[in-house]
Enzyme design. Structure first.
Site, PDB file in Angstrom:
ATOM      1  N   GLN A  29      -1.092  12.918   5.667  1.00 54.64           N
ATOM      2  CA  GLN A  29       0.049  12.037   5.900  1.00 54.64           C
ATOM      3  C   GLN A  29       0.296  11.172   4.679  1.00 54.64           C
ATOM      4  OE1 GLN A  29      -0.887   9.771   9.442  1.00 54.64           O
ATOM      5  NE2 GLN A  29      -1.923   8.170   8.301  1.00 54.64           N
ATOM      6  N   GLU A  81       0.830  -1.209   0.000  1.00 54.75           N
ATOM      7  CA  GLU A  81       0.000   0.000   0.000  1.00 54.75           C
ATOM      8  C   GLU A  81       0.863   1.257   0.000  1.00 54.75           C
ATOM      9  OE1 GLU A  81      -3.252  -0.194   2.887  1.00 54.75           O
ATOM     10  OE2 GLU A  81      -3.050   1.951   3.268  1.00 54.75           O
ATOM     11  N   GLU A 102      -3.232  10.408   2.845  1.00 59.41           N
ATOM     12  CA  GLU A 102      -4.447  10.457   3.651  1.00 59.41           C
ATOM     13  C   GLU A 102      -4.625  11.887   4.161  1.00 59.41           C
ATOM     14  OE1 GLU A 102      -4.888   6.055   5.561  1.00 59.41           O
ATOM     15  OE2 GLU A 102      -3.082   7.136   6.109  1.00 59.41           O
ATOM     16  N   TRP A 123     -10.126   8.848  14.653  1.00 59.45           N
ATOM     17  CA  TRP A 123      -8.703   9.195  14.719  1.00 59.45           C
ATOM     18  C   TRP A 123      -8.264  10.407  13.920  1.00 59.45           C
ATOM     19  CZ3 TRP A 123      -5.494   9.099  10.356  1.00 59.45           C
ATOM     20  CH2 TRP A 123      -6.029   8.460   9.233  1.00 59.45           C
ATOM     21  N   ASN A 179       2.243   7.339   3.708  1.00 58.10           N
ATOM     22  CA  ASN A 179       2.604   6.114   4.407  1.00 58.10           C
ATOM     23  C   ASN A 179       2.831   5.016   3.380  1.00 58.10           C
ATOM     24  OD1 ASN A 179       3.059   4.340   6.502  1.00 58.10           O
ATOM     25  ND2 ASN A 179       0.970   4.400   7.312  1.00 58.10           N
ATOM     26  N   ARG A 232       4.328  -2.078  11.071  1.00 61.82           N
ATOM     27  CA  ARG A 232       5.426  -1.115  10.910  1.00 61.82           C
ATOM     28  C   ARG A 232       4.975   0.059  10.039  1.00 61.82           C
ATOM     29  NH1 ARG A 232       7.503  -5.994  10.712  1.00 61.82           N
ATOM     30  NH2 ARG A 232       7.541  -6.168   8.440  1.00 61.82           N
ATOM     31  N   GLY A 233       4.221   0.969  10.688  1.00 61.95           N
ATOM     32  CA  GLY A 233       3.785   2.151   9.943  1.00 61.95           C
ATOM     33  C   GLY A 233       4.973   3.022   9.597  1.00 61.95           C
ATOM     34  N   ARG A 234       4.903   3.699   8.488  1.00 57.06           N
ATOM     35  CA  ARG A 234       5.986   4.602   8.063  1.00 57.06           C
ATOM     36  C   ARG A 234       5.406   5.984   7.759  1.00 57.06           C
ATOM     37  NH1 ARG A 234       8.282  -0.626   6.672  1.00 57.06           N
ATOM     38  NH2 ARG A 234      10.552  -0.483   6.675  1.00 57.06           N
ATOM     39  N   GLU A 235       4.643   6.492   8.729  1.00 50.46           N
ATOM     40  CA  GLU A 235       3.946   7.754   8.514  1.00 50.46           C
ATOM     41  C   GLU A 235       4.855   8.965   8.584  1.00 50.46           C
ATOM     42  OE1 GLU A 235       3.125   5.642  10.973  1.00 50.46           O
ATOM     43  OE2 GLU A 235       1.000   5.086  10.796  1.00 50.46           O
ATOM     44  N   ASP A 288       0.081   5.496   0.467  1.00 48.71           N
ATOM     45  CA  ASP A 288      -1.026   6.362   0.877  1.00 48.71           C
ATOM     46  C   ASP A 288      -0.763   7.852   0.863  1.00 48.71           C
ATOM     47  OD1 ASP A 288      -2.853   4.340   2.017  1.00 48.71           O
ATOM     48  OD2 ASP A 288      -1.248   4.040   3.470  1.00 48.71           O
TER      49      ASP A 288
END
Ligand SMILES: *[C@@H]1O[C@H](CO)[C@@H](O)[C@H](O)[C@H]1NC(C)=O
Ligand SMILES: *[C@@H]1O[C@H](CO)[C@@H](O)[C@H](O)[C@H]1NC(C)=O
Length: 342
Positions: free
Chosen positions: A131, A114, A118, A209, A133, A142-145, A116
């Site tokens: 953001q 994915e 957002e 959120w 990601n 393991r988010g990479r925001e 993104d």
């Protein structure tokens, strides 16, 4: 195109900087082919909340108290350039998320990839934030925001948002400014997106959120929330996602994309990216040592940049306030260690 309504904030950059942004934009406008909605997309969800113009060139997505809406590219692509002119809902948009992203979660439920954009709505008078990601092979833990503000009001005019995905790198663009580049590192392994993805555009209620960590909810007194899309671009190699790897048929498409101007991060584009990140990025997972004591392998630690961030990955000054609340994410993702927006 970002020049006309480049509205400087209180802490405005010198006008020379604005001029540089504009010169960069005009001199290096991308060369691509736009397509109509029917040529490349289909309705994903939200019944009557997707509205096409009679000529099929413009698409409108609405969110009301009953449902959001979305569309999806009819094909999946093994690498590509995915882009649209987008205008976001105006006024009170707290709790609203407008997402523009590539994914293959429908085909690879446990091992999806994915990329993104957002966009996170806000109360009236406060700006949209957004953001970027990425996930690869189901790396949802393991988010990479990275989170940013914008240098314009995205609800006033259309701006171009683009995702370039090649075997070598990923670039997120706003208009012609590259705002983030991820260069593939061997150590990322499957975390680097590698399987064919479709392009999605959606608007949905993210009250739990999106704004101030979920403290401010969507208010349907202001509905419907309207997001507009036009000049859609899908340049890539359409494939059957369950075909056997490798997608040798994509060799030509890959090299065509590699030769496009949007694949070249020229020195002036790199400078624009640096200026953007210095001025508008307010959270980076790479500097969030509470969350990642060892930064993920693709992180390029810029010592000057790092000094401006706390160990929570948030800016030391400006753009953030006190508060410790955690936010929950759709699809059970690992939240950033502290909500950067509180
Ligand atoms: C734009 O792309 C098209 C097709 O890929 C090509 O024929 C044309 O020469 C390009 N124009 C410029 C100015 O690069
Ligand atoms: C992707 O994840 C699956 C299941 O966890 C694993 O078997 C596979 O080796 C991974 N692929 C890559 C390229 O890391």
């Amino acid at each position: 195109m970002g020049c006309l309504n480049f509205s400087p904030s209180k802490t405005s950059a010198p006008s020379l900087l604005l001029l540089l942004f504009c010169i960069t934009n005009i001199a290096e406008a991308f060369n691509f082919t736009t397509i109509s909605f029917d040529e490349g997309f289909s309705h994903l969800f939200g019944d009557g909340n997707l509205v096409r113009s009679p000529d099929g060139q413009n698409v409108r997505l609405l969110l009301d108290r009953y449902t959001g809406s979305g569309f999806i590219s009819s094909s999946m692509y093994n690498h590509g350039f995915f882009s649209a002119l987008i205008k976001l809902p105006a006024d009170y948009t707290a709790g609203i998320c407008v997402a523009f992203y590539t994914s293959n979660a429908d085909v690879f439920e446990k091992t999806h990839d994915e990329l993104d954009f957002e966009f996170l709505g806000n109360v009236a008078g406060k700006p949209w934030r957004f953001q970027t990601n990425l996930y690869g092979n189901g790396s949802t833990s393991r988010g990479r925001e990275e989170r940013y503000r914008l240098w314009f009001d995205p609800s006033k005019e259309f701006h171009r948002y683009s995702i370039l995905w090649t075997a070598r790198n990923i670039i997120f663009y706003i208009d012609e400014v590259p705002i983030r580049e991820v260069i593939r590192k061997e150590e990322m392994g499957g975390d680097y997106p590698s399987k064919p993805m479709a392009l999605y555009a959606t608007i949905w209620d993210a009250s739990n959120w999106a704004t101030n960590g979920g403290k401010v909810k969507a208010d349907y007194k202001f509905a419907p929330f309207v997001s507009d899309y036009k000049h859609l671009v899908l340049e890539g190699c359409p494939v059957d996602p369950i075909q056997i790897f490798p997608f040798s048929a994509c060799y030509e498409s890959d090299s065509r994309i590699a030769n496009k101007d949007y694949s070249a991060v020229t020195p002036s584009r790199r400078a624009a990216m640096r200026r953007f990140r210095q001025r508008y990025m307010y959270y980076s997972y790479c500097y969030d040592t509470v969350r990642y004591p060892v930064p993920p392998p693709e992180c390029v630690i810029d010592q000057d940049e790092q000094r401006r961030f706390k160990d929570t990955g948030r800016l030391k000054f400006g753009g953030s306030h006190k508060g410790q609340k955690r936010r929950s994410r759709r699809r059970d993702r690992n939240p950033v260690s502290e909500d950067p927006d509180i």
